[in-house]
Design a protein around this motif. Structure first.
Motif, PDB file in Angstrom:
ATOM      1  N   ARG A  80      -9.484 -35.116 -22.735  1.00 14.92           N
ATOM      2  CA  ARG A  80     -10.658 -34.245 -22.627  1.00 14.92           C
ATOM      3  C   ARG A  80     -10.288 -32.911 -21.984  1.00 14.92           C
ATOM      4  O   ARG A  80     -10.703 -31.858 -22.441  1.00 14.92           O
ATOM      5  N   TYR A  81      -9.496 -32.958 -20.923  1.00 17.15           N
ATOM      6  CA  TYR A  81      -9.079 -31.736 -20.239  1.00 17.15           C
ATOM      7  C   TYR A  81      -8.187 -30.886 -21.148  1.00 17.15           C
ATOM      8  O   TYR A  81      -8.340 -29.664 -21.207  1.00 17.15           O
ATOM      9  N   LEU A  82      -7.291 -31.526 -21.875  1.00 15.44           N
ATOM     10  CA  LEU A  82      -6.422 -30.782 -22.800  1.00 15.44           C
ATOM     11  C   LEU A  82      -7.249 -30.115 -23.897  1.00 15.44           C
ATOM     12  O   LEU A  82      -6.972 -28.971 -24.279  1.00 15.44           O
ATOM     13  N   ARG A  83      -8.277 -30.817 -24.410  1.00 10.38           N
ATOM     14  CA  ARG A  83      -9.164 -30.209 -25.421  1.00 10.38           C
ATOM     15  C   ARG A  83      -9.907 -29.011 -24.831  1.00 10.38           C
ATOM     16  O   ARG A  83     -10.085 -27.991 -25.497  1.00 10.38           O
ATOM     17  N   LEU A  84     -10.328 -29.127 -23.572  1.00 12.73           N
ATOM     18  CA  LEU A  84     -11.007 -28.017 -22.904  1.00 12.73           C
ATOM     19  C   LEU A  84     -10.090 -26.803 -22.818  1.00 12.73           C
ATOM     20  O   LEU A  84     -10.495 -25.679 -23.139  1.00 12.73           O
ATOM     21  N   ALA A 109      -6.379 -38.243 -12.833  1.00 11.18           N
ATOM     22  CA  ALA A 109      -6.600 -38.913 -14.121  1.00 11.18           C
ATOM     23  C   ALA A 109      -7.313 -37.976 -15.095  1.00 11.18           C
ATOM     24  O   ALA A 109      -6.981 -37.928 -16.284  1.00 11.18           O
ATOM     25  N   ALA A 110      -8.292 -37.218 -14.593  1.00 10.45           N
ATOM     26  CA  ALA A 110      -9.008 -36.275 -15.461  1.00 10.45           C
ATOM     27  C   ALA A 110      -8.075 -35.178 -15.960  1.00 10.45           C
ATOM     28  O   ALA A 110      -8.139 -34.784 -17.125  1.00 10.45           O
ATOM     29  N   LEU A 111      -7.210 -34.680 -15.093  1.00 11.19           N
ATOM     30  CA  LEU A 111      -6.291 -33.606 -15.490  1.00 11.19           C
ATOM     31  C   LEU A 111      -5.219 -34.090 -16.462  1.00 11.19           C
ATOM     32  O   LEU A 111      -4.650 -33.295 -17.199  1.00 11.19           O
ATOM     33  N   ASP A 112      -4.957 -35.386 -16.459  1.00 13.09           N
ATOM     34  CA  ASP A 112      -3.986 -35.954 -17.398  1.00 13.09           C
ATOM     35  C   ASP A 112      -4.627 -36.396 -18.705  1.00 13.09           C
ATOM     36  O   ASP A 112      -3.934 -36.795 -19.632  1.00 13.09           O
ATOM     37  N   GLY A 113      -5.940 -36.309 -18.795  1.00 13.97           N
ATOM     38  CA  GLY A 113      -6.657 -36.846 -19.944  1.00 13.97           C
ATOM     39  C   GLY A 113      -6.755 -35.887 -21.124  1.00 13.97           C
ATOM     40  O   GLY A 113      -6.536 -34.678 -21.016  1.00 13.97           O
ATOM     41  N   LYS A 133      -7.494 -26.057 -24.681  1.00  7.34           N
ATOM     42  CA  LYS A 133      -7.289 -25.519 -26.031  1.00  7.34           C
ATOM     43  C   LYS A 133      -8.518 -24.728 -26.492  1.00  7.34           C
ATOM     44  O   LYS A 133      -8.386 -23.666 -27.097  1.00  7.34           O
ATOM     45  N   GLY A 134      -9.696 -25.259 -26.205  1.00  4.94           N
ATOM     46  CA  GLY A 134     -10.924 -24.558 -26.569  1.00  4.94           C
ATOM     47  C   GLY A 134     -11.061 -23.225 -25.853  1.00  4.94           C
ATOM     48  O   GLY A 134     -11.473 -22.227 -26.452  1.00  4.94           O
ATOM     49  N   LEU A 135     -10.700 -23.190 -24.582  1.00  2.00           N
ATOM     50  CA  LEU A 135     -10.758 -21.935 -23.828  1.00  2.00           C
ATOM     51  C   LEU A 135      -9.748 -20.924 -24.367  1.00  2.00           C
ATOM     52  O   LEU A 135     -10.054 -19.731 -24.467  1.00  2.00           O
ATOM     53  N   ASP A 136      -8.555 -21.397 -24.695  1.00  2.93           N
ATOM     54  CA  ASP A 136      -7.555 -20.502 -25.278  1.00  2.93           C
ATOM     55  C   ASP A 136      -8.060 -19.907 -26.593  1.00  2.93           C
ATOM     56  O   ASP A 136      -7.909 -18.699 -26.839  1.00  2.93           O
ATOM     57  N   ALA A 137      -8.682 -20.742 -27.429  1.00  5.73           N
ATOM     58  CA  ALA A 137      -9.218 -20.258 -28.704  1.00  5.73           C
ATOM     59  C   ALA A 137     -10.349 -19.265 -28.477  1.00  5.73           C
ATOM     60  O   ALA A 137     -10.438 -18.241 -29.170  1.00  5.73           O
TER      61      ALA A 137
END
Length: 168
Positions: A27-31, A21-25, A33-37
């Motif tokens: 919050r994880y996608l924002r994380l 559930a966390a990996l599909d959420g 994207k933030g790491l990529d940036a």
């Protein structure tokens, strides 16, 4: 021992569902994207030598204070867990400062990692003892033999005592 297997099978299934559930959420996608940036345009590359040493020193001081508090603690298990968390923070702060501080920071990060690993084993034992007590009570209520639970509990207690001695 089927009671232990059943307990952890259910725990594992629940943990798997929580992780998925966390990996599909969002919050994880924002994380991600933030790491990529962050990787695309790392900040403070020029000021790293000036900015990173102080948080690393502060984390090391907090670790020292947490370690110093253990002998006087009424309940050592939570105090040792605080040391574990402080060691984790010190490790990551120091690893981030390695480019600015060099080999000394690298060695300090390695020591903090080893300490955190040792104290992680201690914390696992604390949790295991709690689970073993609960399972032994369930077994006793159904008139099962609980001797093996006592042996496992004592083994965990002995391992914790060895780790606590190593802290000194």
């Amino acid at each position: 021992m089927s009671r232990i297997t059943a307990h952890f099978t259910a725990e594992l299934a629940q943990a798997r569902q929580t992780a998925l559930a966390a990996l599909d959420g969002q919050r994880y996608l924002r994380l991600l994207k933030g790491l990529d940036a962050l990787l695309a345009d790392p900040p403070l590359t020029r000021q790293a030598g000036k900015v990173l040493p102080e948080p690393a020193r502060r984390a090391a001081r907090r670790l020292q204070h947490a370690l110093a508090a253990v002998p006087a603690a009424e309940d050592r298990d939570p105090a040792i867990h605080e040391v574990r968390k402080a060691a984790k923070r010190a490790r990551y702060a120091t690893e981030a400062a390695v480019p600015a501080l060099g080999n000394a920071a690298s060695r300090q990060a390695t020591r903090a990692k080893e300490l955190r690993q040792l104290l992680g084993d201690h914390h696992d034992g604390v949790v295991a003892r709690t689970v073993l007590l609960d399972l032994a009570q369930e077994a006793r209520a159904t008139r099962e033999v609980t001797f093996a639970y006592g042996l496992m509990y004592q083994r965990q207690a002995c391992q914790a005592a060895k780790i606590e001695q190593a802290l000194a």
